[in-house]
Design a protein around this motif. Sequence first.
Motif, PDB file in Angstrom:
ATOM      1  N   ALA A 277      -0.753  -4.310  12.187  1.00 42.03           N
ATOM      2  CA  ALA A 277       0.329  -5.285  12.446  1.00 42.03           C
ATOM      3  C   ALA A 277       1.204  -4.670  13.522  1.00 42.03           C
ATOM      4  CB  ALA A 277       0.915  -5.433  10.938  1.00 42.03           C
ATOM      5  N   GLY A 278       1.526  -5.691  14.511  1.00 41.91           N
ATOM      6  CA  GLY A 278       2.439  -5.021  15.527  1.00 41.91           C
ATOM      7  C   GLY A 278       3.710  -4.340  14.954  1.00 41.91           C
ATOM      8  N   ALA A 279       4.335  -4.998  14.027  1.00 38.71           N
ATOM      9  CA  ALA A 279       5.664  -4.140  13.192  1.00 38.71           C
ATOM     10  C   ALA A 279       5.327  -3.324  12.301  1.00 38.71           C
ATOM     11  CB  ALA A 279       6.459  -5.388  12.884  1.00 38.71           C
ATOM     12  N   LYS A 280       5.382  -2.112  12.396  1.00 40.20           N
ATOM     13  CA  LYS A 280       4.831  -1.006  11.596  1.00 40.20           C
ATOM     14  C   LYS A 280       6.090  -0.937  10.243  1.00 40.20           C
ATOM     15  CE  LYS A 280       1.202  -0.085  14.143  1.00 40.20           C
ATOM     16  NZ  LYS A 280       1.284  -1.020  15.160  1.00 40.20           N
ATOM     17  N   THR A 281       5.424  -0.760   9.166  1.00 41.73           N
ATOM     18  CA  THR A 281       6.371  -0.729   7.916  1.00 41.73           C
ATOM     19  C   THR A 281       5.953   0.565   7.107  1.00 41.73           C
ATOM     20  OG1 THR A 281       4.760  -2.176   6.888  1.00 41.73           O
ATOM     21  CG2 THR A 281       6.924  -3.188   7.760  1.00 41.73           C
ATOM     22  N   LYS A 282       4.536   0.494   6.600  1.00 37.58           N
ATOM     23  CA  LYS A 282       4.411   1.640   5.756  1.00 37.58           C
ATOM     24  C   LYS A 282       4.313   3.084   6.528  1.00 37.58           C
ATOM     25  CE  LYS A 282      -0.813   1.693   6.176  1.00 37.58           C
ATOM     26  NZ  LYS A 282      -1.979   1.451   5.459  1.00 37.58           N
ATOM     27  N   GLY A 283       3.995   2.997   7.962  1.00 30.81           N
ATOM     28  CA  GLY A 283       3.825   4.204   8.549  1.00 30.81           C
ATOM     29  C   GLY A 283       5.362   4.929   8.844  1.00 30.81           C
ATOM     30  N   PHE A 284       6.398   4.074   8.590  1.00 28.78           N
ATOM     31  CA  PHE A 284       7.939   4.617   8.496  1.00 28.78           C
ATOM     32  C   PHE A 284       8.240   5.545   7.617  1.00 28.78           C
ATOM     33  CE2 PHE A 284      12.401   3.868   7.747  1.00 28.78           C
ATOM     34  CZ  PHE A 284      12.921   4.511   8.860  1.00 28.78           C
ATOM     35  N   TYR A 285       7.780   4.895   6.180  1.00 28.80           N
ATOM     36  CA  TYR A 285       7.974   5.728   4.893  1.00 28.80           C
ATOM     37  C   TYR A 285       7.170   6.844   4.937  1.00 28.80           C
ATOM     38  CZ  TYR A 285       9.593   1.137   3.176  1.00 28.80           C
ATOM     39  OH  TYR A 285      10.436  -0.061   3.020  1.00 28.80           O
ATOM     40  N   CYS A 286       5.832   6.681   5.431  1.00 33.76           N
ATOM     41  CA  CYS A 286       4.884   8.069   5.419  1.00 33.76           C
ATOM     42  C   CYS A 286       5.269   8.975   6.400  1.00 33.76           C
ATOM     43  CB  CYS A 286       3.388   7.344   5.740  1.00 33.76           C
ATOM     44  SG  CYS A 286       2.854   6.340   4.235  1.00 33.76           S
ATOM     45  N   THR A 287       5.766   8.638   7.414  1.00 36.35           N
ATOM     46  CA  THR A 287       6.149   9.492   8.518  1.00 36.35           C
ATOM     47  C   THR A 287       7.369  10.487   7.970  1.00 36.35           C
ATOM     48  OG1 THR A 287       5.324   8.199  10.215  1.00 36.35           O
ATOM     49  CG2 THR A 287       6.811   9.988  11.089  1.00 36.35           C
ATOM     50  N   LYS A 288       8.319   9.581   7.277  1.00 31.12           N
ATOM     51  CA  LYS A 288       9.599  10.365   7.068  1.00 31.12           C
ATOM     52  C   LYS A 288       9.054  11.407   5.650  1.00 31.12           C
ATOM     53  CE  LYS A 288      11.883   6.878   5.428  1.00 31.12           C
ATOM     54  NZ  LYS A 288      13.263   5.994   5.065  1.00 31.12           N
ATOM     55  N   LEU A 289       8.248  11.058   4.947  1.00 31.29           N
ATOM     56  CA  LEU A 289       7.631  11.653   3.921  1.00 31.29           C
ATOM     57  C   LEU A 289       6.834  13.042   4.516  1.00 31.29           C
ATOM     58  CD1 LEU A 289       6.856  12.441   1.189  1.00 31.29           C
ATOM     59  CD2 LEU A 289       5.106  10.907   1.056  1.00 31.29           C
TER      60      LEU A 289
ATOM     61  N   GLU B 124       0.895  -1.394   0.028  1.00 33.59           N
ATOM     62  CA  GLU B 124      -0.084  -0.068   0.054  1.00 33.59           C
ATOM     63  C   GLU B 124       0.967   0.952   0.082  1.00 33.59           C
ATOM     64  OE1 GLU B 124      -2.609   0.348   3.258  1.00 33.59           O
ATOM     65  OE2 GLU B 124      -3.714  -1.663   2.837  1.00 33.59           O
ATOM     66  N   THR B 125       2.161   1.161   0.544  1.00 30.50           N
ATOM     67  CA  THR B 125       3.000   2.222   0.808  1.00 30.50           C
ATOM     68  C   THR B 125       3.043   3.331  -0.513  1.00 30.50           C
ATOM     69  OG1 THR B 125       4.156   1.051   2.472  1.00 30.50           O
ATOM     70  CG2 THR B 125       5.149   3.083   1.458  1.00 30.50           C
ATOM     71  N   PRO B 126       3.435   2.983  -1.633  1.00 28.55           N
ATOM     72  CA  PRO B 126       3.477   3.967  -2.655  1.00 28.55           C
ATOM     73  C   PRO B 126       2.429   4.910  -2.832  1.00 28.55           C
ATOM     74  CG  PRO B 126       3.788   1.823  -3.785  1.00 28.55           C
ATOM     75  CD  PRO B 126       3.686   1.529  -2.184  1.00 28.55           C
ATOM     76  N   GLU B 127       0.972   4.158  -3.024  1.00 26.07           N
ATOM     77  CA  GLU B 127      -0.060   4.935  -3.307  1.00 26.07           C
ATOM     78  C   GLU B 127      -0.431   6.019  -1.970  1.00 26.07           C
ATOM     79  OE1 GLU B 127      -4.904   4.037  -3.369  1.00 26.07           O
ATOM     80  OE2 GLU B 127      -3.475   2.359  -3.451  1.00 26.07           O
ATOM     81  N   LYS B 128      -0.158   5.470  -0.906  1.00 24.57           N
ATOM     82  CA  LYS B 128      -0.256   6.278   0.383  1.00 24.57           C
ATOM     83  C   LYS B 128       0.758   7.500   0.296  1.00 24.57           C
ATOM     84  CE  LYS B 128      -3.494   3.821   2.367  1.00 24.57           C
ATOM     85  NZ  LYS B 128      -4.865   4.121   2.365  1.00 24.57           N
ATOM     86  N   MET B 129       1.822   7.298  -0.071  1.00 29.15           N
ATOM     87  CA  MET B 129       2.926   8.242  -0.185  1.00 29.15           C
ATOM     88  C   MET B 129       2.416   9.356  -1.224  1.00 29.15           C
ATOM     89  SD  MET B 129       6.610   6.398  -0.301  1.00 29.15           S
ATOM     90  CE  MET B 129       7.526   7.845  -0.852  1.00 29.15           C
ATOM     91  N   LEU B 130       1.881   8.911  -2.169  1.00 27.90           N
ATOM     92  CA  LEU B 130       1.452   9.923  -3.217  1.00 27.90           C
ATOM     93  C   LEU B 130      -0.049  10.798  -2.872  1.00 27.90           C
ATOM     94  CD1 LEU B 130       1.621   7.638  -6.799  1.00 27.90           C
ATOM     95  CD2 LEU B 130       3.077   9.656  -5.904  1.00 27.90           C
ATOM     96  N   THR B 131      -0.765  10.167  -1.897  1.00 31.19           N
ATOM     97  CA  THR B 131      -1.846  10.829  -1.442  1.00 31.19           C
ATOM     98  C   THR B 131      -1.545  11.936  -0.269  1.00 31.19           C
ATOM     99  OG1 THR B 131      -3.362   8.850  -1.692  1.00 31.19           O
ATOM    100  CG2 THR B 131      -3.982  10.445   0.133  1.00 31.19           C
TER     101      THR B 131
END
Length: 351
Positions: A140-152, A10-17
Amino acid sequence: MASIESYLQETPEKMLTIIEEADKLFAKVKQAAIERIVITGSGTSYHSGEQMAKQMQHLLQFEVLALYPFEITRETFLKDNDKTLVVGISQGGSSYSTYNAMELAKSCGCMTASMAGSENAYIDEVADYVLTVYCGEETAGAKTKGFYCTKLNLLLLALNIGKAQGQISDETYKKEITAAKEAADHFKTVYDASEKWIDAHKETLTSAEEIRITGPASLYGDILESALKLLETMRCPVTGYEFEEFIHGIYNAINEKSTVFILDDGNEPRTNKMKEVLSAWSDSIFLITNYESEQADLVLPTGDDPEGWHFNFIIPLQLICAKIPTLRGVDPSTPKDPNFHMKLGSKKMNQ
């Protein structure tokens, strides 16, 4: 519960949003008289700040610090603080330590902003500016997309403040946005290359007993985050170090049981030699680059703009977290104790 893989996808779509929503999200905070930024949060939230602080400081030409909540005391704010913005980050939005750090900063005269992964978060209550990270739910306990999106989100905060203050030109603003979009566009390609490599090495990765990660300062936040995610999901000893720090003693612990990931985006000329030396002690030394190298085990097909590379470099390590633990009998999306934060009283709600 959705899987780590589904959130990564989901990450790239969320980044663009997030890029599309930036003008509205930062409309108020960019008008504030800000001359210093302190970013605070724990775990993944801290790592996002650590990764972005130097880039933000370069763009804004004033001090940008990343501090853990426990590092923030009244001595952090000894001078006039009315132009200091403290950005509290909490993926679930319910961290007591982040809330308390923001509250302390506010009592010292600072402005405060919150970055949570959902609206109406607990940390929003003490924020002058609510800067929600619109990455969507991540159970999910281990967050992933949130890391990319927070950096952005942090990058966009700096760009909007800098543009409003006249520090950042339209050209620079567009260049940074283009780099972030390029990273989002390359996400799937890097994901696919990483997935293929992991599948080819799954037996070796599944048998890992201890893991070390190292790389240049330009990827330090990503190194720390990679170590945390692997620790959370692989559930074996994992540590991450900047390259120079690794040289100063850490190498002594490498032996035949060690798995080492060396990351390099071209900023560290000694990575090939490091792999050569460590390979005499272990068969599981992996060099991950985004440039062709005889020593590289995995070459990531990132874009050409260095400003956005950190949005791609952590993908293979996060994908290991999604795929390999199940082969070790571990569900990587579920914490070992789902009630841990409730028992410890570390979050307002168990999320």
